[in-house]
Design a protein around this motif. Structure first.
Motif, PDB file in Angstrom:
ATOM      1  N   GLY A  43       0.751  -1.889  -0.016  1.00 27.95           N
ATOM      2  CA  GLY A  43       0.662  -0.273   0.160  1.00 27.95           C
ATOM      3  C   GLY A  43       0.578   1.520   0.061  1.00 27.95           C
ATOM      4  O   GLY A  43       0.680   2.109  -0.657  1.00 27.95           O
ATOM      5  N   VAL A  44       1.578   1.287   0.630  1.00 26.80           N
ATOM      6  CA  VAL A  44       2.344   2.385   0.940  1.00 26.80           C
ATOM      7  C   VAL A  44       3.044   2.836  -0.834  1.00 26.80           C
ATOM      8  O   VAL A  44       3.195   3.697  -1.048  1.00 26.80           O
ATOM      9  CB  VAL A  44       3.997   2.118   1.881  1.00 26.80           C
ATOM     10  CG1 VAL A  44       4.435   3.422   1.927  1.00 26.80           C
ATOM     11  CG2 VAL A  44       3.124   2.189   3.166  1.00 26.80           C
ATOM     12  N   LEU A  45       3.988   0.845  -1.162  1.00 26.29           N
ATOM     13  CA  LEU A  45       4.462   1.839  -2.512  1.00 26.29           C
ATOM     14  C   LEU A  45       3.642   2.457  -3.218  1.00 26.29           C
ATOM     15  O   LEU A  45       3.404   3.047  -4.243  1.00 26.29           O
ATOM     16  CB  LEU A  45       5.475   0.000  -2.967  1.00 26.29           C
ATOM     17  CG  LEU A  45       5.800  -0.259  -2.051  1.00 26.29           C
ATOM     18  CD1 LEU A  45       6.802  -1.141  -2.467  1.00 26.29           C
ATOM     19  CD2 LEU A  45       7.228   0.668  -2.730  1.00 26.29           C
ATOM     20  N   GLY A  46       2.018   1.711  -3.123  1.00 29.23           N
ATOM     21  CA  GLY A  46       1.396   1.867  -4.844  1.00 29.23           C
ATOM     22  C   GLY A  46       1.022   3.049  -4.237  1.00 29.23           C
ATOM     23  O   GLY A  46       0.854   4.663  -5.300  1.00 29.23           O
ATOM     24  N   LEU A  47       0.762   4.072  -2.672  1.00 30.97           N
ATOM     25  CA  LEU A  47       1.000   5.503  -2.415  1.00 30.97           C
ATOM     26  C   LEU A  47       1.541   5.954  -2.735  1.00 30.97           C
ATOM     27  O   LEU A  47       1.027   7.556  -3.573  1.00 30.97           O
ATOM     28  CB  LEU A  47       0.700   5.955  -0.691  1.00 30.97           C
ATOM     29  CG  LEU A  47       0.105   6.850  -0.232  1.00 30.97           C
ATOM     30  CD1 LEU A  47      -0.405   6.945   0.760  1.00 30.97           C
ATOM     31  CD2 LEU A  47       1.558   8.119  -0.145  1.00 30.97           C
ATOM     32  N   VAL A  48       3.420   5.542  -3.266  1.00 34.68           N
ATOM     33  CA  VAL A  48       3.889   6.439  -3.298  1.00 34.68           C
ATOM     34  C   VAL A  48       4.083   6.561  -5.047  1.00 34.68           C
ATOM     35  O   VAL A  48       4.188   7.947  -5.853  1.00 34.68           O
ATOM     36  CB  VAL A  48       5.344   5.990  -2.640  1.00 34.68           C
ATOM     37  CG1 VAL A  48       6.534   6.750  -3.916  1.00 34.68           C
ATOM     38  CG2 VAL A  48       5.319   6.293  -1.628  1.00 34.68           C
ATOM     39  N   ALA A  49       3.221   5.214  -6.045  1.00 40.44           N
ATOM     40  CA  ALA A  49       3.688   5.680  -7.321  1.00 40.44           C
ATOM     41  C   ALA A  49       2.924   6.341  -7.489  1.00 40.44           C
ATOM     42  O   ALA A  49       2.578   7.261  -8.772  1.00 40.44           O
ATOM     43  CB  ALA A  49       3.781   4.251  -7.732  1.00 40.44           C
ATOM     44  N   ALA A  50       1.385   5.898  -6.961  1.00 39.05           N
ATOM     45  CA  ALA A  50       0.107   7.313  -7.471  1.00 39.05           C
ATOM     46  C   ALA A  50       1.010   8.709  -7.417  1.00 39.05           C
ATOM     47  O   ALA A  50       0.882   9.671  -8.034  1.00 39.05           O
ATOM     48  CB  ALA A  50      -0.883   7.168  -6.367  1.00 39.05           C
ATOM     49  N   GLY A  55       1.676  13.749  -8.283  1.00 40.79           N
ATOM     50  CA  GLY A  55       2.050  15.077  -8.071  1.00 40.79           C
ATOM     51  C   GLY A  55       2.981  15.805  -9.016  1.00 40.79           C
ATOM     52  O   GLY A  55       3.511  16.942  -9.230  1.00 40.79           O
ATOM     53  N   ALA A  56       3.536  14.597  -9.440  1.00 41.23           N
ATOM     54  CA  ALA A  56       5.028  15.117 -10.098  1.00 41.23           C
ATOM     55  C   ALA A  56       4.950  15.834 -11.115  1.00 41.23           C
ATOM     56  O   ALA A  56       5.160  16.890 -11.711  1.00 41.23           O
ATOM     57  CB  ALA A  56       6.040  13.519 -10.641  1.00 41.23           C
ATOM     58  N   VAL A 382      -7.234   1.511  -2.466  1.00 40.40           N
ATOM     59  CA  VAL A 382      -7.436   2.750  -0.803  1.00 40.40           C
ATOM     60  C   VAL A 382      -6.116   3.324  -1.030  1.00 40.40           C
ATOM     61  O   VAL A 382      -6.919   4.477  -0.460  1.00 40.40           O
ATOM     62  CB  VAL A 382      -8.584   2.216   0.274  1.00 40.40           C
ATOM     63  CG1 VAL A 382      -8.081   3.140   0.808  1.00 40.40           C
ATOM     64  CG2 VAL A 382      -9.516   1.496   0.187  1.00 40.40           C
ATOM     65  N   ALA A 383      -5.662   2.566  -1.165  1.00 43.65           N
ATOM     66  CA  ALA A 383      -3.984   3.864  -0.950  1.00 43.65           C
ATOM     67  C   ALA A 383      -3.360   3.841  -2.164  1.00 43.65           C
ATOM     68  O   ALA A 383      -3.152   5.367  -2.010  1.00 43.65           O
ATOM     69  CB  ALA A 383      -2.941   2.181  -0.237  1.00 43.65           C
ATOM     70  N   VAL A 384      -4.048   3.447  -3.401  1.00 46.91           N
ATOM     71  CA  VAL A 384      -3.185   4.601  -4.325  1.00 46.91           C
ATOM     72  C   VAL A 384      -4.213   5.649  -4.564  1.00 46.91           C
ATOM     73  O   VAL A 384      -4.296   6.907  -5.248  1.00 46.91           O
ATOM     74  CB  VAL A 384      -4.217   3.891  -5.025  1.00 46.91           C
ATOM     75  CG1 VAL A 384      -3.277   4.704  -6.703  1.00 46.91           C
ATOM     76  CG2 VAL A 384      -2.665   1.972  -6.071  1.00 46.91           C
ATOM     77  N   LEU A 385      -5.858   5.154  -4.323  1.00 52.59           N
ATOM     78  CA  LEU A 385      -6.282   6.194  -3.981  1.00 52.59           C
ATOM     79  C   LEU A 385      -6.458   7.388  -3.218  1.00 52.59           C
ATOM     80  O   LEU A 385      -6.348   8.634  -3.525  1.00 52.59           O
ATOM     81  CB  LEU A 385      -7.648   5.992  -3.653  1.00 52.59           C
ATOM     82  CG  LEU A 385      -9.470   7.740  -3.571  1.00 52.59           C
ATOM     83  CD1 LEU A 385      -9.717   7.893  -4.960  1.00 52.59           C
ATOM     84  CD2 LEU A 385     -10.369   6.417  -2.845  1.00 52.59           C
ATOM     85  N   ALA A 386      -5.404   7.524  -1.934  1.00 49.78           N
ATOM     86  CA  ALA A 386      -5.186   8.880  -0.673  1.00 49.78           C
ATOM     87  C   ALA A 386      -3.671   9.201  -1.653  1.00 49.78           C
ATOM     88  O   ALA A 386      -3.266   9.817  -2.059  1.00 49.78           O
ATOM     89  CB  ALA A 386      -4.526   7.216   0.146  1.00 49.78           C
ATOM     90  N   GLY A 391      -1.634  13.877  -4.684  1.00 47.29           N
ATOM     91  CA  GLY A 391      -0.769  14.203  -5.632  1.00 47.29           C
ATOM     92  C   GLY A 391      -1.908  15.464  -6.037  1.00 47.29           C
ATOM     93  O   GLY A 391      -0.928  16.760  -6.293  1.00 47.29           O
ATOM     94  N   ARG A 392      -3.043  15.865  -5.304  1.00 47.47           N
ATOM     95  CA  ARG A 392      -4.172  16.229  -5.853  1.00 47.47           C
ATOM     96  C   ARG A 392      -3.905  17.973  -5.578  1.00 47.47           C
ATOM     97  O   ARG A 392      -3.610  19.053  -6.141  1.00 47.47           O
ATOM     98  CB  ARG A 392      -5.405  15.974  -6.318  1.00 47.47           C
ATOM     99  CG  ARG A 392      -5.633  15.379  -6.511  1.00 47.47           C
ATOM    100  CD  ARG A 392      -6.559  15.236  -7.006  1.00 47.47           C
ATOM    101  NE  ARG A 392      -8.270  15.923  -7.179  1.00 47.47           N
ATOM    102  CZ  ARG A 392      -8.403  16.003  -7.735  1.00 47.47           C
ATOM    103  NH1 ARG A 392      -8.679  15.460  -9.153  1.00 47.47           N
ATOM    104  NH2 ARG A 392      -9.729  16.945  -7.447  1.00 47.47           N
ATOM    105  N   LEU A 393      -2.886  17.663  -4.225  1.00 44.20           N
ATOM    106  CA  LEU A 393      -2.703  18.809  -3.696  1.00 44.20           C
ATOM    107  C   LEU A 393      -1.729  20.148  -3.950  1.00 44.20           C
ATOM    108  O   LEU A 393      -0.848  21.033  -3.732  1.00 44.20           O
ATOM    109  CB  LEU A 393      -2.537  18.387  -2.038  1.00 44.20           C
ATOM    110  CG  LEU A 393      -2.892  17.700  -0.840  1.00 44.20           C
ATOM    111  CD1 LEU A 393      -2.855  17.598   0.013  1.00 44.20           C
ATOM    112  CD2 LEU A 393      -4.512  18.649  -1.167  1.00 44.20           C
ATOM    113  N   ALA A 394      -1.434  18.990  -4.976  1.00 42.48           N
ATOM    114  CA  ALA A 394       0.196  19.564  -5.180  1.00 42.48           C
ATOM    115  C   ALA A 394      -0.538  21.010  -6.520  1.00 42.48           C
ATOM    116  O   ALA A 394      -1.135  20.664  -7.535  1.00 42.48           O
ATOM    117  CB  ALA A 394       0.999  18.724  -6.359  1.00 42.48           C
TER     118      ALA A 394
END
Length: 926
Positions: A43-50, A55-56, A382-386, A391-394
């Motif tokens: 989940g953490v990896l998916g969150l970072v990837a998303a 964001g990038a 759910v993690a990817v959605l988070a 990322g949308r905050l960027a």
């Protein structure tokens, strides 16, 4: 034993299992809670990837948009604005009021999206200043060097000013005008003065203009005053000094009356609001400008703008940076996907007994995949959605492929464990064995796949060198992934070559008295943890980081060389002509250690040599730089500029014949052995002594130049060469003092030449001082430089963090086997310190191979890709030469040390949770 095995044993016993009171979680959620560690890791990896996918690109778009707006904002109004011009005959409108009424209509007829991007617009009618004579009773309106005046009527300009004396013009019986209070003071004009304007070209009439008011601009920097501000210009006779250009503002009725006698030019000026525009609008804006240039809103209108050229130049740099960013993002995303695969493989490996038992009970591989899918589908999306929400905050615009990228990340992380679980159970095996004792021979299928990866990498390099990274249609995904393919190919080659030398080193270690090196190297040589997964991920991460670092140092080194050439010292002072004593004045200032005078002459003729230096064949024009060789050598040495003055330029003594010269390659090709050029009106003959593409004191983009030694030129006393620039070396000097000293010197020299008081003369070129540090910083501001810095920072930081994660996964993957081995060796007297040393000996081959392979790929990539990177577009004018910063080697070594420390920390944490004393009682591999 895991939960799946326990459930299976209960079913075999057939006994009843006492139920807990209360509601019981469904099976998938219960198993997800049991294996929460692995799912949380995924989940953490998916969150970072998303987060990276979302964001990038947004940050990149934000930096690109800011850079474009900064560049557009810095353009002069003649280049930035869309200005249509026409004379009153071309549009058949002698009345300025009727012409002003067309301002909105012409804007609406512009091609899209230009009408919606226009933020401000102005209409003006003008006469002069070209081909317009001025006369009057005021002293400034008499003599040979009179001011350049234009009569201008600009709609609604009275809203931008404040009348401080007299009134605003209201032309009825004659033409009335207003003048700025600043211009009136400089030109000696006042309310009531009459200025007679007369035509010099086709319009031979004359118009008296009476000044009825003086004004002050409310905001002198407002764009409404572009083309109206008073400016200093040279006199028709350059030896007479300078005069001023100013505008007489009248109303539109006055413009109509004056235009009937002198001819009138109309201007409709539209300013594109850079805040309404993004880099995504550049192609449409360029198309619209080209269309309106071919087909203006009205017949007879002529468009004058350079906005399309500026946007085209920026777009070229942006494409290059976006391609470079895509390469870095591809490397980081590939590393993240590799970590996802490692984490999923780790979870499947821990549940191997559970899956084996399910297979023994008749479950198909697809059913096992469905079983794990029910566990992951409620957590990982759910993690990817988070990550997507974070990322949308960027700040910045979203990328067009953002939804697809997030969806792919969600699908990939969710299906990773089910797919690997099905693949691992295609062939069920119910007998446990030690995999490190079996030497696996690669199958034909695997060798074919590895050769295919190598072929793809080589083919990609060839295509990159031919086509480049950036295409008109965007970035090619295959070409962007070529660096990743090269890193994976290097990992595959290393994986095939490493085991044999490791076994040889292990045999040597077997002869030693201590057992730790032998056991550690033996495990490393048998494939633990040097396996294709961790090795490939590490190589890709290190290659991405090293590649980004090499590109960063290459651009920085090229910018240093540009600054060394264009400044050539700690500071460069530019002004008008002054005498030789100016250098001594500068040298006497506090903080100045050395000064070298320069004489820079632009557009000087080149002719073939003749006995009397007259006539000769025309060889074109060049920029001439006259340097004092000995003092220049001292300044370069004191400033730390790594340039050596050639012996021909540094040798003392006067030469009565041709002097040695350093010339550019283009000049050398044109003149051959030598030629004749001019310096401040006198001809000098030179011979080509050295050919170079640049020299301190010259702009980086100068292609035709000749550098002459001042001390060797046969300069007569009655016509000395005057310096107009100075190179200053020192530390702690004040730029204000440099400016004041040179300004005073050039005013004194000009007053002496013109035989006028010092207070009345105005040198043609104001003094400016550019320091080395300020010029170097200017190369990093504006344009795409923020995006470039973001690319470099993302590559280095992301690669470093992911490399450390890859080492941690390598430790986790072999933790059970290493725990059993440590438990056995502990019974034989192995200490805790020796156990940690065992891990170090296991990981050093992995890290060594990854650093060597990834480092070689990262260093080789800039050379392999070559012009495809387009790095010369970011350097400031000089070609980029691949440069390896020595600090990079230190950084890689620190990364290895940090990885070993992190690995030891992870191992210590695992050992505490596993309780090594109980490991021998667990599992079926004992």
């Amino acid at each position: 034993m895991n939960a799946g095995t326990v459930e299976g044993q209960d079913a075999v016993r057939g006994g009843s299992v006492p139920r807990r009171s209360g509601a019981r979680l469904p099976g998938p959620l219960r198993r997800a809670r049991i294996f929460a560690g692995y799912l949380g890791l995924l989940g953490v990896l998916g969150l970072v990837a998303a987060l990276l996918v979302t964001g990038a690109p947004r940050l990149a778009n934000e930096f690109a948009d800011d850079g474009m707006r900064h560049d557009v904002r810095g353009l002069p109004y003649q280049v930035r604005d869309l200005t249509y011009t026409a004379n009153q005959d071309a549009i058949q409108s002698p009345d300025a009021h009727l012409a002003a009424a067309q301002l909105d209509r012409y804007r609406q007829k512009l091609p899209g999206p230009l009408p919606s991007l226009v933020g401000q617009q102005w209409f003006a009618g003008r006469i002069g200043p070209k081909d317009l004579g001025v006369a009057g009773d005021a002293p400034s309106l008499r003599g040979s060097c009179r001011p350049e005046l234009q009569l201008r009527g600009q709609a609604d300009v009275e809203r931008e000013l404040r009348v401080v004396e007299g009134r605003w013009p209201a032309s009825r019986d004659g033409v009335e005008a207003a003048l700025s209070r600043e211009a009136a003071g400089i030109l000696g004009l006042r309310v009531g003065t009459t200025v007679v304007l007369s035509g010099k070209g086709f319009a031979q009439g004359s118009v008296p203009v009476r000044i009825v008011g003086l004004y002050d601009p409310i905001d002198p920097a407002a764009p409404a005053w572009d083309g109206i501000r008073i400016a200093e210009v040279p006199c028709p006779d350059p030896t007479a000094g300078t005069t001023h250009r100013a505008a007489l503002l009248t109303d539109l009725s006055g413009m109509t009356a004056a235009g009937g006698r002198l001819g009138l030019t109309y201007e409709w000026r539209y300013r594109v609001d850079e805040e309404r525009m993004t880099t995504g609008d550049i192609p449409e804006v360029l198309t619209a400008i080209a269309a309106t240039r071919r087909t203006p809103p009205e017949r007879g209108l002529v468009l004058a703008t350079g906005l399309d050229s500026g946007l085209t130049r920026f777009d070229g740099q942006l494409r290059a940076v976006q391609a470079l960013l895509a390469v870095v993002q591809a490397g980081i995303l590939a590393t993240l996907l590799g970590l996802v695969a490692l984490a999923a493989g780790l979870a499947v490996q821990r549940r191997r007994e559970e899956f084996t038992l399910l297979r023994a009970r008749g479950a198909a591989a697809v059913e096992i995949g469905a079983r794990t899918l029910r566990e992951t589908v409620g957590v990982l999306p759910v993690a990817v959605l988070a990550g997507w929400l974070l990322g949308r905050l960027a700040p910045g615009r979203p990328a067009g492929a953002e939804p697809l990228g997030v969806a792919l990340v969600a699908v990939g992380t969710t299906l990773a464990i089910p797919l690997l679980a099905m693949l691992s159970q295609r062939r069920a095996s119910f007998v446990g064995r030690r995999r490190d004792l079996v030497r696996h021979r690669p199958s034909v299928r695997r060798l074919t796949a590895e050769l295919f990866v190598l072929l793809l990498a080589v083919l990609g390099v060839v295509l990159l060198q031919r086509r480049g990274l950036s295409q008109d249609g965007g970035v090619d995904p295959y070409l962007v992934s070529v660096p990743v393919l090269l890193a994976v190919a290097a990992a595959l080659v290393a994986l095939r070559l490493v085991p044999w030398p490791l076994r040889q080193v292990g045999r040597i270690a077997a002869r030693a008295r201590t057992v730790v090196p032998f056991v550690g190297l033996a495990r490393a040589g048998r494939g633990a943890p040097v396996t294709v997964g961790p090795l490939a991920v590490l190589v890709v991460a290190i290659a991405t980081g090293v590649f980004t670092s090499v590109v960063t140092s290459t651009v920085a080194e090229a910018r240093d060389r540009v600054t060394d050439q264009e400044i050539g010292a700690d500071a460069r002072v530019i002004g008008s002509y002054s005498d030789q004593a100016t250098a001594d004045r500068l040298a006497a200032l506090p903080g100045v250690s050395a000064v070298s005078p320069l004489a820079v002459e632009v557009g000087q003729p080149l002719r073939s040599p003749t006995p009397d230096l007259l006539g000769g064949r025309d060889l074109g024009q060049t920029q001439v730089l006259v340097v004092d060789g000995p003092s220049l050598a001292r300044v370069l040495a004191a400033s730390g500029v790594d340039v050596t003055v050639p012996a021909g330029l540094a040798a003392p003594g006067r030469i009565d014949g041709p002097v040695p010269a350093l010339v550019s390659p283009e000049v050398a090709e044109a003149v051959g052995a030598g030629a004749v050029t001019e310096v401040q009106g006198r001809r000098y003959e030179f011979r080509v002594d050295r050919v170079a593409s640049g020299f301190p004191g010259l702009a980086a983009d100068v292609r035709r130049f000749v550098v002459l030694p001042w001390q060797a030129l046969p300069v007569p006393q009655f016509q000395p060469i005057r310096s107009n620039q100075f190179l200053v070396a020192g530390d702690g000097f004040a730029t204000a003092e440099l400016t004041a000293t040179v300004d005073t010197a050039q005013r004194e020299y000009l007053a002496k030449v013109l035989a006028q008081p010092v207070e009345q003369v105005r040198p043609q070129t104001p003094v400016s001082v550019a320091t080395w540090s300020a010029h170097r910083q200017a190369l990093e501001r504006g344009g795409v430089n923020r995006l470039l810095s973001f690319t470099f920072g993302t590559g280095v930081a992301g690669a470093t963090a992911l490399a450390l994660l890859a080492v941690g996964f390598a430790v986790l993957a072999e933790a059970p086997g290493r725990g059993r081995m440590l438990s056995r060796l502990r019974t034989m007297g192995l200490s805790g310190r020796q156990g940690r040393g065992l891990l170090v000996y296991e990981l050093v081959p992995l890290l060594g191979v990854a650093v060597l392979a990834g480092g070689l790929v990262g260093v080789a990539l800039p050379r392999l890709l070559g012009p495809a990177l387009g790095l010369s577009g970011f350097t400031g004018g000089l070609p980029a030469r691949i440069h390896l910063d020595p600090l990079l080697v230190v950084g890689v070594l620190l990364l290895v040390v940090a990885a070993l420390v992190a690995a030891l920390g992870v191992e210590n944490l695992i050992n505490r949770r596993m309780r090594l004393g109980e490991v021998l009682r667990l599992g079926e591999e004992n």
